[in-house]
Enzyme design. Structure first.
Site, mmCIF file in Angstrom:
data_model
loop_
_atom_site.group_PDB
_atom_site.id
_atom_site.type_symbol
_atom_site.label_atom_id
_atom_site.label_comp_id
_atom_site.label_asym_id
_atom_site.label_seq_id
_atom_site.Cartn_x
_atom_site.Cartn_y
_atom_site.Cartn_z
ATOM 1 N N ASP A 201 -5.289 71.191 -10.345
ATOM 2 C CA ASP A 201 -5.623 72.591 -9.876
ATOM 3 C C ASP A 201 -4.571 73.496 -11.209
ATOM 4 O O ASP A 201 -3.522 73.470 -11.079
ATOM 5 C CB ASP A 201 -4.679 72.921 -8.426
ATOM 6 C CG ASP A 201 -5.148 74.277 -8.255
ATOM 7 O OD1 ASP A 201 -5.466 75.186 -9.028
ATOM 8 O OD2 ASP A 201 -4.437 74.541 -7.072
ATOM 9 N N TYR B 142 -10.876 89.525 -14.947
ATOM 10 C CA TYR B 142 -11.245 88.531 -16.007
ATOM 11 C C TYR B 142 -11.259 88.902 -17.512
ATOM 12 O O TYR B 142 -10.610 88.069 -18.399
ATOM 13 C CB TYR B 142 -12.646 88.079 -15.664
ATOM 14 C CG TYR B 142 -13.259 87.159 -16.425
ATOM 15 C CD1 TYR B 142 -13.061 85.563 -16.389
ATOM 16 C CD2 TYR B 142 -14.419 87.348 -17.223
ATOM 17 C CE1 TYR B 142 -13.866 84.754 -16.997
ATOM 18 C CE2 TYR B 142 -15.022 86.401 -17.945
ATOM 19 C CZ TYR B 142 -14.644 85.130 -17.796
ATOM 20 O OH TYR B 142 -15.474 84.019 -18.595
ATOM 21 N N LYS C 24 -8.764 87.115 -20.365
ATOM 22 C CA LYS C 24 -9.414 86.552 -21.527
ATOM 23 C C LYS C 24 -9.085 87.151 -22.665
ATOM 24 O O LYS C 24 -9.137 86.471 -23.915
ATOM 25 C CB LYS C 24 -11.113 86.462 -21.356
ATOM 26 C CG LYS C 24 -11.490 85.437 -20.318
ATOM 27 C CD LYS C 24 -11.268 84.097 -20.735
ATOM 28 C CE LYS C 24 -12.149 83.107 -19.580
ATOM 29 N NZ LYS C 24 -11.976 81.811 -20.131
ATOM 30 N N THR D 154 -25.471 78.060 -17.769
ATOM 31 C CA THR D 154 -24.662 77.043 -17.179
ATOM 32 C C THR D 154 -25.384 76.990 -15.739
ATOM 33 O O THR D 154 -26.326 77.879 -15.272
ATOM 34 C CB THR D 154 -23.332 77.407 -16.728
ATOM 35 O OG1 THR D 154 -23.108 78.661 -16.294
ATOM 36 C CG2 THR D 154 -22.453 77.468 -18.342
#
Length: 258
Positions: A65, A157, A161, A192
């Site tokens: 994790d 996010y 990043k 994906t």
């Protein structure tokens, strides 16, 4: 000399059982590397390992994790110690939350940073220590075009990043004289399983997203893997500190309304 030959080298790939990570794991193994695949779910980990071994490659798996950065860093140390070396690290696993700022929760912000920044720091730090002992190595961190272009509803996010890109550049400067290279790959839209599922649920929006890419399509996981493996290989021996967009031209595009 084949600069893509990775025989006897040891690689760690996080998020290595699906999408870009699986394609990268399989490609590294096909070039002779022993690949240590890290992810959470054992079912996909086992499937990826079995596929690599069936193709004649060498792989092992560990469930981890990545929100526990210290545990991840310790695992990298253990893997390097067990194998007597560590040549390559790919920090590919990611966490993403969507939502406007006034609805995004602090727990969402912290989880995205835990996986996309904290774990990258911990894994890179441990990898650098191990790589110095064996004369060098290569690290590739997988960022996102949202780190270099603003995307509404993706603040946690995008920010995490972006932190990854700048951290990687600093790490590259600190380790260049140790023959350790640190680079980023910056994917755009990639086909994906998760994105294919999204496209099936919102086909019109998915079509518009793809149409807005200069090359007119999303990237394939194998195309991202090619870029990652290139940056890991001796073919890129003089490249470090780079954030390489692999996005069909999207991040270079100036948007003009039709």
């Amino acid at each position: 000399m084949n600069q893509q030959d990775m025989t006897d080298r040891v690689a760690i790939v996080t998020g290595g059982s699906d999408g870009i990570g699986r394609a990268t794991s399989e490609m590294l193994a096909s070039r002779g590397a022993h690949v240590v695949i890290l992810a959470r779910g054992m079912e996909k980990l086992e499937a990826t390992r079995d596929a690599i071994k069936a193709a004649g490659g060498s792989a092992e798996i560990h469930s981890v994790d990545l929100t526990d950065a210290e545990a991840y860093g310790a695992l990298v140390e253990t893997i390097a110690s067990d194998h007597g070396r560590l040549d390559m690290l790919v920090n590919n696993a990611m966490s993403v939350h969507y939502g406007p700022l006034d609805h995004l929760k602090m727990e969402h912000w912290r989880k995205d940073f835990a996986v996309n920044a904290d774990a990258v720091f911990a894994g890179t730090r441990s990898a650098i220590i191990a790589m110095r002992k064996c004369g060098g190595g290569s690290i590739v961190n997988v960022s996102s075009t949202t780190a270099i272009r603003a995307a509404p509803f993706m603040s946690s996010y995008s920010a995490s990043k972006a932190a990854m890109i700048q951290f990687s550049a600093v790490a590259a400067m600190e380790t260049a004289r140790d023959n350790i290279r640190v680079n980023c790959v910056v994917p755009g839209q990639v086909q994906t399983a998760a994105n294919e599922d999204y496209a099936s649920k919102a086909p019109e929006l998915a079509e518009k997203t793809v149409a807005a890419i200069p090359m007119g399509r999303g990237g394939l996981p194998t195309e991202l893997a090619q870029s990652i493996v290139f940056l890991l290989s001796d073919a890129s021996a003089y490249i470090t500190g780079v954030a390489l967009p692999v996005d069909g031209g999207k991040s270079a595009q100036l948007y003009l309304p039709s």
